[in-house]
Design a protein around this motif. Structure first.
Motif, PDB file in Angstrom:
ATOM      1  N   LEU A  72       0.836  -1.197   0.000  1.00 11.36           N
ATOM      2  CA  LEU A  72       0.000   0.000   0.000  1.00 11.36           C
ATOM      3  C   LEU A  72       0.868   1.243   0.000  1.00 11.36           C
ATOM      4  O   LEU A  72       2.062   1.194   0.357  1.00 11.36           O
ATOM      5  N   SER A  73       0.274   2.343  -0.394  1.00 15.03           N
ATOM      6  CA  SER A  73       0.998   3.611  -0.354  1.00 15.03           C
ATOM      7  C   SER A  73       1.131   4.078   1.087  1.00 15.03           C
ATOM      8  O   SER A  73       0.428   3.616   1.995  1.00 15.03           O
ATOM      9  N   ARG A  75       0.241   6.743   2.475  1.00 14.27           N
ATOM     10  CA  ARG A  75      -0.916   7.455   2.998  1.00 14.27           C
ATOM     11  C   ARG A  75      -2.108   6.542   3.294  1.00 14.27           C
ATOM     12  O   ARG A  75      -3.070   6.978   3.917  1.00 14.27           O
ATOM     13  N   SER A  76      -2.044   5.302   2.855  1.00 19.63           N
ATOM     14  CA  SER A  76      -3.151   4.379   3.106  1.00 19.63           C
ATOM     15  C   SER A  76      -3.136   3.933   4.569  1.00 19.63           C
ATOM     16  O   SER A  76      -2.071   3.659   5.135  1.00 19.63           O
ATOM     17  N   GLN A  78      -3.494   1.512   7.839  1.00 14.89           N
ATOM     18  CA  GLN A  78      -3.173   0.102   8.049  1.00 14.89           C
ATOM     19  C   GLN A  78      -4.451  -0.712   8.152  1.00 14.89           C
ATOM     20  O   GLN A  78      -5.323  -0.424   8.972  1.00 14.89           O
ATOM     21  N   LYS A  99       6.081   3.342  -0.151  1.00 18.39           N
ATOM     22  CA  LYS A  99       5.294   2.114  -0.061  1.00 18.39           C
ATOM     23  C   LYS A  99       5.465   1.476   1.321  1.00 18.39           C
ATOM     24  O   LYS A  99       6.485   1.648   1.981  1.00 18.39           O
TER      25      LYS A  99
END
Length: 218
Positions: A72-73, A75-76, A78, A99
């Motif tokens: 995930l990026s 900013r995503s 958890q 990432k």
């Protein structure tokens, strides 16, 4: 080395700054399926790049297994139930990265499927029987899942069907014994059938007090 499919589920997925940084029990994936050096670049925050590494397989100690992997990026958020993959060495807190790698672990008894292998390929290549979990640098990351096979627990009671089969087998091999009364009746039946066939037989009288039978003479 290129990744190979393990005979048992993976127990861990991590990142190593160099192949030599992977600790004992972990194996770094150093080549893609095309044979290219599998340095993932600086997307995970390591100055010299990063290498995927895995642990587990048939020789791993009993414990949780990897059931899913996500890329995930930064900013995503958890995802619930996932933990950040370990890094070797661990990066300083707050260090910028593009990432993040997340891993979901489950006890084998609670896992229906698990991850058995990770592979790297060029972004344009598709790997049969694998699931793409993300892209990092010039590579696509793929995982291969399979069912978790669990051995039956020791002392587990037999089902009703297995019990019936066991009793039938025991009877067929003479495991059920007949009493004297049953044997006497069986013998008398044999004599009756033989006499009816026209053969000349000499039957000896017998008595069985328990059955109320006494010798009879004409």
């Amino acid at each position: 080395m290129a990744a190979t499919e393990a005979a048992a589920p993976l127990s861990g997925v991590g990142l190593a700054a160099t192949p030599e940084a992977a600790p004992a029990g972990w194996t770094a994936i150093t080549a893609s399926v095309e044979g290219a050096a599998a340095n993932l670049g600086k997307g995970f925050g390591h100055k010299g790049g990063a290498f995927l590494c895995v642990s587990g397989g048939a020789e791993a100690a009993p414990g949780p297994v990897v059931t899913d992997v996500l890329v995930l990026s930064e900013r995503s958020p958890q995802p619930p139930g996932y933990t950040r993959a370990p890094e070797f060495p661990e990066l300083r807190p707050g260090l910028s990265r593009k990432k993040r790698l997340y891993v979901k672990l489950s006890p084998p008894a609670a896992a229906a499927t698990a991850v058995f292998a990770l592979q790297l390929s060029s972004r344009s290549k598709a790997l049969p029987h694998h699931m793409k979990i993300g892209e990092v640098g010039n590579f696509a990351i793929w995982c291969k899942k399979g069912p978790v096979v669990r051995a039956p627990a020791e002392g587990q009671p037999l089902s009703a069907g297995l019990k019936q089969l066991s009793l039938s087998d025991q009877s067929a091999r003479g495991g059920v014994r007949r009493g004297p009364e049953h044997e006497a009746l069986a013998d008398s039946s044999i004599y009756g059938l033989s006499a009816g066939s026209g053969a000349r037989l000499e039957a000896k009288p017998f008595s069985s007090p328990s059955l109320g039978l006494m010798p009879c003479f004409n």
